[in-house]
Design an enzyme around this catalytic site. Structure first.
Site, PDB file in Angstrom:
ATOM      1  N   TRP A 178       0.767  -1.100   0.045  1.00  0.00           N
ATOM      2  CA  TRP A 178      -0.062  -0.002  -0.249  1.00  0.00           C
ATOM      3  C   TRP A 178       0.826   1.426   0.017  1.00  0.00           C
ATOM      4  CZ3 TRP A 178       1.841   2.340   4.415  1.00  0.00           C
ATOM      5  CH2 TRP A 178       1.849   1.980   5.312  1.00  0.00           C
ATOM      6  N   ASN A 179       2.181   1.137   0.180  1.00  0.00           N
ATOM      7  CA  ASN A 179       2.773   2.465   0.461  1.00  0.00           C
ATOM      8  C   ASN A 179       3.380   3.264  -1.043  1.00  0.00           C
ATOM      9  OD1 ASN A 179       4.755   0.128  -0.021  1.00  0.00           O
ATOM     10  ND2 ASN A 179       6.528   1.181   0.752  1.00  0.00           N
ATOM     11  N   GLY A 255       5.601  -6.559   0.240  1.00  0.00           N
ATOM     12  CA  GLY A 255       4.933  -6.466   1.171  1.00  0.00           C
ATOM     13  C   GLY A 255       5.516  -6.443   2.409  1.00  0.00           C
ATOM     14  N   GLU A 277       9.689  -8.963  -2.034  1.00  0.00           N
ATOM     15  CA  GLU A 277      10.700  -7.867  -1.495  1.00  0.00           C
ATOM     16  C   GLU A 277       9.850  -7.235  -0.097  1.00  0.00           C
ATOM     17  OE1 GLU A 277      11.302  -4.334  -0.176  1.00  0.00           O
ATOM     18  OE2 GLU A 277      10.297  -3.575  -2.133  1.00  0.00           O
ATOM     19  N   LEU A 278      10.385  -7.693   0.732  1.00  0.00           N
ATOM     20  CA  LEU A 278       9.769  -7.536   2.160  1.00  0.00           C
ATOM     21  C   LEU A 278      10.321  -6.343   3.057  1.00  0.00           C
ATOM     22  CD1 LEU A 278       9.811 -11.374   2.561  1.00  0.00           C
ATOM     23  CD2 LEU A 278       7.977 -10.050   1.443  1.00  0.00           C
ATOM     24  N   CYS A 311      10.329   0.880   2.481  1.00  0.00           N
ATOM     25  CA  CYS A 311      11.114  -0.134   2.965  1.00  0.00           C
ATOM     26  C   CYS A 311      12.427   0.135   3.393  1.00  0.00           C
ATOM     27  CB  CYS A 311      10.898  -1.563   2.240  1.00  0.00           C
ATOM     28  SG  CYS A 311      11.056  -1.151   0.480  1.00  0.00           S
TER      29      CYS A 311
END
Length: 508
Positions: A178-179, A255, A277-278, A311
């Site tokens: 969501w970012n 996420g 990609e966390l 992130c």
């Protein structure tokens, strides 16, 4: 890539703000109902709806379908049917359509930026930067069309050669956070399609409108039915079915680490290819010989852009004892000066994306204080006056003496900066590596030796040395450890959307 410069003041005229909002949700107060995009058409696919909230004022600005497993099946079926003809097209033809999509995004930039701000909350200048990033991702992917290559390798046998080719995987499932709802969608859609895959995109349930906007533009520029499908709904329902579906071949997701683990488990039964990609817990090291003003400026941008919801954000600062007081004085002053307000009026900080996110961040702040943190700037949730509606937080600056403190170990993902003093470079490296995450790290120093040592000593996939964050599209955005597997961008990221096939060609 995603960051705009912090520091611009509020002040756009109210009528301009209202015009932008009308371009997104129609006349003010009117809630727009959206449909999912499956097999080349927007339609009501017999689903309940859920509201999309504006985090700045908690108003419902749109209704989207609350998708079910059946909708996932329909989208995958459409993508699977379209795969043969799409992958058979020359790559350059696929790329030309992706370039048309990029141009459509560019032309529609004003509306798209307002849409991002309305559903996600970032200040409008940063939303414009996100639209620019989406265009860049799509264009760069298109440029890779003529670089899809293979190899011919000498054989051990007479009258034979070994050929290695690249092929698309098939149906790609793209799950976005969501970012950065528009940029992350473009980051996955572009290379997937140019490589010859078809795509089913599920945007995050909090910010579904950007993905639907991309579907609208893709339809407008002429993508064949089924090549790109966009769903709305909850990850544990629609997302899980997409991951488990027998006809999906590659899962690419940006996420949380929690969600990444769940996807890994769901994909395991069919041994699917997974790119994740966390989360991150980026250390920012400032040594005694650093340019302090440059380090402070970079640290503020890397901590507070998008309300700390990045992130690669500066999550924990390790300051050499010799410059710690000077750095903190300037950092706290800069953080205190950041403006907080209506993101359509381009303040430094807009709202957090949701009430749950505010609660989570506030709880980490309190636990950190309970564990001994010193408060240099008391921020936290805002709920009075102009902030009585919406999900607002002001910057918090903490200092700790224990690297095990909650704010040093847990991903905050909000406007909270935490500092710790270190004696030397070796101690800073040890503390920085004391984490299960491995996405990004920062180092500020004038020492060429330290800069040369950093890539071998910092256990992170992406390093920012004497600069703030913001990755380049030609680089490779990749995390280690709990920060993910695989990566995105550049030649390496594009290659992740292609699988290899070896042929032993014997003509005897």
């Amino acid at each position: 890539m995603f960051l705009s410069q912090c520091g611009r003041r509020c002040g756009l005229a109210e009528q301009v703000r209202e015009a932008k909002l009308r371009s997104v949700v129609g006349e003010l107060g009117q809630v727009v109902r959206h449909s999912m995009f499956i097999d080349g058409r927007f339609a009501d696919f017999d689903a309940d709806t859920v509201g999309v909230e504006n985090p700045a004022n908690e108003e419902i600005v749109a209704q989207v379908p609350d998708g079910a497993a059946a909708h996932a099946d329909a989208a995958v079926d459409a993508a699977h049917r379209a795969l043969g003809s799409w992958s058979a097209r020359p790559a350059i033809e696929r790329a030309r359509l992706v370039l048309k999509l990029a141009e459509a995004v560019r032309v529609d930039a004003t509306r798209l930026a307002a849409l991002i701000t309305t559903e996600q909350g970032k200040p409008i200048s940063q939303a414009r930067g996100e639209v620019d990033a989406a265009v860049t991702f799509l264009c760069h992917a298109a440029e890779e069309a003529r670089r899809i290559s293979g190899d011919i390798v000498a054989s051990d046998n007479k009258s034979e050669e070994i050929q290695i080719r690249r092929h698309p995987y098939g149906v790609v499932v793209a799950l976005t956070a969501w970012n950065y709802p528009l940029a992350l969608a473009a980051r996955k859609i572009g290379p997937s399609l140019v490589a010859g895959n078809t795509v089913v995109l599920l945007g995050h349930e909090i910010t579904p409108l950007s993905g639907l906007a991309i579907a609208e533009l893709a339809d407008k520029v002429g993508f064949p039915p089924g090549v790109l499908n966009v769903l709305t709904g909850k990850g544990p329902v629609v997302g899980q079915r997409l991951v488990e579906h027998p006809d999906t071949s590659l899962i690419t997701m940006t996420g949380s680490t929690r969600a990444g683990k769940e996807i890994f488990r769901a994909a395991a039964n069919r041994i699917k290819v997974v790119r994740l990609e966390l989360g991150g817990k980026a250390p920012l090291i400032v040594m005694e010989d650093a340019d302090i003003d440059a380090a402070v400026s970079a640290a503020v941008a890397a901590r507070f852009a998008n309300c700390g919801q990045i992130c690669t954000c500066n999550e924990r600062m390790y300051l050499h004892r010799g410059i710690a007081d000077q750095f903190l004085e300037k950092f706290v002053s800069a953080a205190r000066a950041l403006s907080i307000g209506d993101p359509m009026e381009d303040c430094d900080l807009g709202p957090k994306v949701s009430k749950a996110e505010v609660t989570k961040v506030a709880e980490i702040i309190q636990r950190s204080i309970d564990e001994g943190a010193t408060v240099h700037l008391a921020g936290g949730p805002l709920a009075d006056g102009t902030h009585h509606k919406g999900h607002w937080m002001s910057p918090t600056v903490l200092e700790v003496s224990d690297n095990g403190n909650a704010a040093m170990q847990e991903e905050v993902f909000g406007p909270v900066a935490t500092a710790m003093r270190v004696e030397n470079f070796d101690q800073a490296i040890d503390f920085a590596n004391d984490t299960s995450f491995g996405l990004s790290a920062y180092l500020f120093t004038a020492s060429h030796r330290r800069l040369m040592e950093a890539p071998n000593r910092l256990n992170f996939g992406e390093l920012y040395l004497n600069r703030s964050n913001g990755e380049a599209v030609q680089g490779f955005h990749t995390g280690w450890g709990l920060s993910g597997v695989g990566g995105e961008d550049g030649a390496y990221g594009f290659d992740g959307y292609l699988r290899k096939q070896t042929t032993y060609m014997n003509w005897a």
